[in-house]
Design an enzyme around this catalytic site. Structure first.
Site, PDB file in Angstrom:
ATOM      1  CB  VAL A   8       1.171 -28.479  63.579  1.00 25.66           C
ATOM      2  CG1 VAL A   8      -0.254 -28.930  63.282  1.00 25.66           C
ATOM      3  CG2 VAL A   8       1.224 -26.966  63.733  1.00 25.66           C
ATOM      4  CB  THR A 109      -2.052 -26.736  59.927  1.00 22.31           C
ATOM      5  OG1 THR A 109      -0.779 -27.384  59.833  1.00 22.31           O
ATOM      6  CG2 THR A 109      -2.975 -27.562  60.814  1.00 22.31           C
ATOM      7  CB  VAL A 138      -8.095 -19.130  58.835  1.00 20.07           C
ATOM      8  CG1 VAL A 138      -8.606 -17.775  59.283  1.00 20.07           C
ATOM      9  CG2 VAL A 138      -7.708 -19.106  57.361  1.00 20.07           C
ATOM     10  CB  THR A 142     -10.075 -19.628  67.289  1.00 19.91           C
ATOM     11  OG1 THR A 142      -9.142 -19.675  68.383  1.00 19.91           O
ATOM     12  CG2 THR A 142     -11.177 -18.635  67.608  1.00 19.91           C
ATOM     13  N   GLY A 191       8.851 -16.320  72.015  1.00 22.83           N
ATOM     14  CA  GLY A 191       8.542 -17.389  71.055  1.00 22.83           C
ATOM     15  C   GLY A 191       7.354 -17.057  70.166  1.00 22.83           C
ATOM     16  CE  LYS A 209      -2.628 -17.181  59.652  1.00 25.21           C
ATOM     17  NZ  LYS A 209      -1.983 -16.545  60.820  1.00 25.21           N
ATOM     18  N   GLY A 297      -0.170 -22.033  68.066  1.00 25.05           N
ATOM     19  CA  GLY A 297       0.208 -22.809  69.254  1.00 25.05           C
ATOM     20  C   GLY A 297       0.044 -24.292  68.986  1.00 25.05           C
TER      21      GLY A 297
HETATM   22  N1  LIG Z   1       2.844 -23.758  64.882  1.00 24.33           N
HETATM   23  C1  LIG Z   1       1.685 -23.121  64.804  1.00 24.33           C
HETATM   24  O1  LIG Z   1       1.190 -22.561  65.780  1.00 24.33           O
HETATM   25  C2  LIG Z   1       0.924 -23.120  63.507  1.00 24.33           C
HETATM   26  C3  LIG Z   1      -0.366 -22.542  63.477  1.00 24.33           C
HETATM   27  C4  LIG Z   1      -1.090 -22.564  62.291  1.00 24.33           C
HETATM   28  C5  LIG Z   1      -0.541 -23.135  61.155  1.00 24.33           C
HETATM   29  N2  LIG Z   1       0.726 -23.652  61.210  1.00 24.33           N
HETATM   30  C6  LIG Z   1       1.261 -24.256  59.987  1.00 24.33           C
HETATM   31  O2  LIG Z   1       1.372 -25.652  60.159  1.00 24.33           O
HETATM   32  C7  LIG Z   1       2.525 -26.161  59.471  1.00 24.33           C
HETATM   33  C8  LIG Z   1       3.430 -26.861  60.473  1.00 24.33           C
HETATM   34  O3  LIG Z   1       3.846 -25.902  61.429  1.00 24.33           O
HETATM   35  P1  LIG Z   1       4.834 -26.291  62.600  1.00 24.33           P
HETATM   36  O4  LIG Z   1       4.797 -25.175  63.561  1.00 24.33           O
HETATM   37  O5  LIG Z   1       4.560 -27.676  63.069  1.00 24.33           O
HETATM   38  O6  LIG Z   1       6.229 -26.258  61.839  1.00 24.33           O
HETATM   39  P2  LIG Z   1       7.589 -26.966  62.292  1.00 24.33           P
HETATM   40  O7  LIG Z   1       7.611 -27.165  63.755  1.00 24.33           O
HETATM   41  O8  LIG Z   1       8.667 -26.223  61.627  1.00 24.33           O
HETATM   42  O9  LIG Z   1       7.457 -28.416  61.630  1.00 24.33           O
HETATM   43  C9  LIG Z   1       7.441 -28.582  60.248  1.00 24.33           C
HETATM   44  C10 LIG Z   1       7.742 -30.027  59.954  1.00 24.33           C
HETATM   45  O10 LIG Z   1       7.701 -30.175  58.540  1.00 24.33           O
HETATM   46  C11 LIG Z   1       8.649 -31.148  58.205  1.00 24.33           C
HETATM   47  N3  LIG Z   1       9.061 -30.996  56.822  1.00 24.33           N
HETATM   48  C12 LIG Z   1       9.593 -29.916  56.229  1.00 24.33           C
HETATM   49  N4  LIG Z   1       9.820 -30.162  54.943  1.00 24.33           N
HETATM   50  C13 LIG Z   1       9.415 -31.441  54.724  1.00 24.33           C
HETATM   51  C14 LIG Z   1       9.404 -32.298  53.608  1.00 24.33           C
HETATM   52  N5  LIG Z   1       9.875 -31.904  52.418  1.00 24.33           N
HETATM   53  N6  LIG Z   1       8.902 -33.543  53.749  1.00 24.33           N
HETATM   54  C15 LIG Z   1       8.453 -33.971  54.935  1.00 24.33           C
HETATM   55  N7  LIG Z   1       8.441 -33.207  56.046  1.00 24.33           N
HETATM   56  C16 LIG Z   1       8.923 -31.968  55.929  1.00 24.33           C
HETATM   57  C17 LIG Z   1       9.813 -30.938  59.150  1.00 24.33           C
HETATM   58  O11 LIG Z   1      10.367 -32.198  59.268  1.00 24.33           O
HETATM   59  P3  LIG Z   1      11.788 -32.599  59.888  1.00 24.33           P
HETATM   60  O12 LIG Z   1      11.842 -31.999  61.247  1.00 24.33           O
HETATM   61  O13 LIG Z   1      11.702 -34.078  59.900  1.00 24.33           O
HETATM   62  O14 LIG Z   1      12.815 -32.049  58.949  1.00 24.33           O
HETATM   63  C18 LIG Z   1       9.113 -30.474  60.432  1.00 24.33           C
HETATM   64  O15 LIG Z   1       8.942 -31.554  61.309  1.00 24.33           O
HETATM   65  C19 LIG Z   1       3.201 -24.944  58.809  1.00 24.33           C
HETATM   66  O16 LIG Z   1       2.781 -24.879  57.474  1.00 24.33           O
HETATM   67  C20 LIG Z   1       2.667 -23.772  59.627  1.00 24.33           C
HETATM   68  O17 LIG Z   1       2.640 -22.591  58.889  1.00 24.33           O
HETATM   69  C21 LIG Z   1       1.455 -23.662  62.341  1.00 24.33           C
END
Ligand SMILES: NC(=O)c1ccc[n+]([C@@H]2O[C@H](COP(=O)([O-])OP(=O)(O)OC[C@H]3O[C@@H](n4cnc5c(N)ncnc54)[C@H](OP(=O)(O)O)[C@@H]3O)[C@@H](O)[C@H]2O)c1
Length: 320
Positions: A8, A109, A138, A142, A191, A209, A297
């Site tokens: 994200v 998010t 949520v 969308t 994925g 949510k 996504g």
């Molecule tokens: N992906 C989706 O489609 C989606 C949709 C809706 C909501 N979300 C929500 O959005 C958030 C991010 O999702 P994502 O898919 O981007 O997850 P992700 O790819 O796993 O990325 C999470 C990031 O958080 C960082 N992180 C973890 N612990 C940390 C800390 N203590 N301090 C600073 N950075 C930290 C990690 O950093 P490092 O890599 O540097 O360790 C990683 O870059 C989550 O809460 C997820 O539930 C995601």
């Protein structure tokens, strides 16, 4: 300032630069810095930073104490995109608190703090006179509960939602004759499901949510909490559950639940298949309104953060 530079964080960084016309219409808005635990810290990141990190690169400096970095930053808005934690919402809660306490607006998010510690955050928001936006929690970009911003005075009586794309995909596959296990493996290959799919298939992601929607609607009591609501997922569901079975979140003022539910033919939600999400609001002035679209996504969730950004800095001319 971006905290958390994963799917994200990078998606938002790229969309911010891609949607130049929108961003320029907001005035002088820039991404001033990025901090992420493992990837590090970067002040004034170049436009290709997400691309560089996608290719395995890191940010320029080591990340230090992130809440302290947030407090010391000159940024006006902190975008919190770190990993979800459904026990206590950390580390995102501490990041958001540091931002609000130091007078910064927040976009997130991350469902954890918004579902589990909303009251604490709202009291800080009220005390500091800042904004906390969380559209991406949520249904990604969308339109979902934020439709209410367009509908002054409208009262919501009841909400039904298909809020978890992974379980909806698995249920669609099971309906096509695959076993639960095969469908889960298929979802993982594409994925759509994590290696540990518990949050999705046991209903907790949808429950968080549902709690967030309840919070927005002001229905904030034990009956709308993880401990107080009925949550049952789709683990080991078989085709015998019948066609049009969905993992349905149902919310009203007195109760909330997430459980697999067989829908009637003709129910609009029964046609929401695959990874799509849907939200149906039963209202006093408009009757039923429904929004259907992606719920996850990289770009789809980045759209939510851009929407939040505009709602803090905007509005845009001609509503664009
Ligand atoms: N992906 C989706 O489609 C989606 C949709 C809706 C909501 N979300 C929500 O959005 C958030 C991010 O999702 P994502 O898919 O981007 O997850 P992700 O790819 O796993 O990325 C999470 C990031 O958080 C960082 N992180 C973890 N612990 C940390 C800390 N203590 N301090 C600073 N950075 C930290 C990690 O950093 P490092 O890599 O540097 O360790 C990683 O870059 C989550 O809460 C997820 O539930 C995601």
């Amino acid at each position: 300032m971006i905290i958390g530079f994963g799917t994200v964080g990078k998606g938002f960084f790229d969309l911010f630069h891609e949607k130049r016309a929108v961003v320029q219409s907001l005035g002088s808005v820039e991404i001033s810095e990025i901090a992420s635990s493992r990837l590090g810290y970067e002040l004034r990141p170049a436009h290709d930073t997400a691309e560089r990190v996608d290719k395995g690169g890191k940010l320029r400096e080591e990340a230090k104490d992130i809440p302290e970095t947030i407090r010391r930053s000159d940024a006006d808005i902190v975008c919190e995109f770190t990993t979800v934690n459904m026990n206590n919402g950390e580390p995102a809660f501490s990041h958001i608190r540091a931002a609000l306490e130091s007078g910064k607006h927040v976009i997130t998010t991350n469902k954890g703090p918004i579902a589990l510690r909303y009251r604490e955050l709202q009291s800080l928001v009220a005390k500091k006179g800042v904004l906390l936006k969380f559209k991406g929690t949520v249904m990604a970009g969308t339109p979902s509960y934020n439709i209410l911003d367009l509908l002054p005075g409208l009262e919501v009586k009841m909400v039904r939602g298909i809020l978890n794309g992974t379980s909806n995909f698995i249920l669609s596959e099971v309906e096509r004759g695959r076993s639960f296990e095969e469908s889960l493996v298929h979802a993982q290959r594409l994925g759509y499901a994590e290696a540990d799919p518990t949050m999705d298939i046991d209903g907790y992601d949808a429950a968080l949510k549902a709690i967030i929607i309840s919070n927005v609607l002001g229905w904030q009591d034990e009956r709308h909490s993880l401990g107080g609501m009925e949550i049952s997922g789709i683990r080991n569901i078989s085709p015998a559950a019948g066609e049009k079975t969905k993992l349905l979140a149902s919310i009203n003022e007195k109760s909330a639940s997430v459980k697999s539910t067989k829908l009637q033919d003709g129910d609009l939600l029964s046609n929401v298949d695959g990874v799509l999400n849907a939200l149906e609001l039963e209202t006093d002035t408009l009757g039923r309104i429904t929004s259907i679209g992606p719920g996850a996504g990289r770009k789809q969730t980045a759209q939510a953060a851009l929407t939040d950004l505009v709602s803090i800095v905007g509005p845009l001319p001609n509503n664009r």
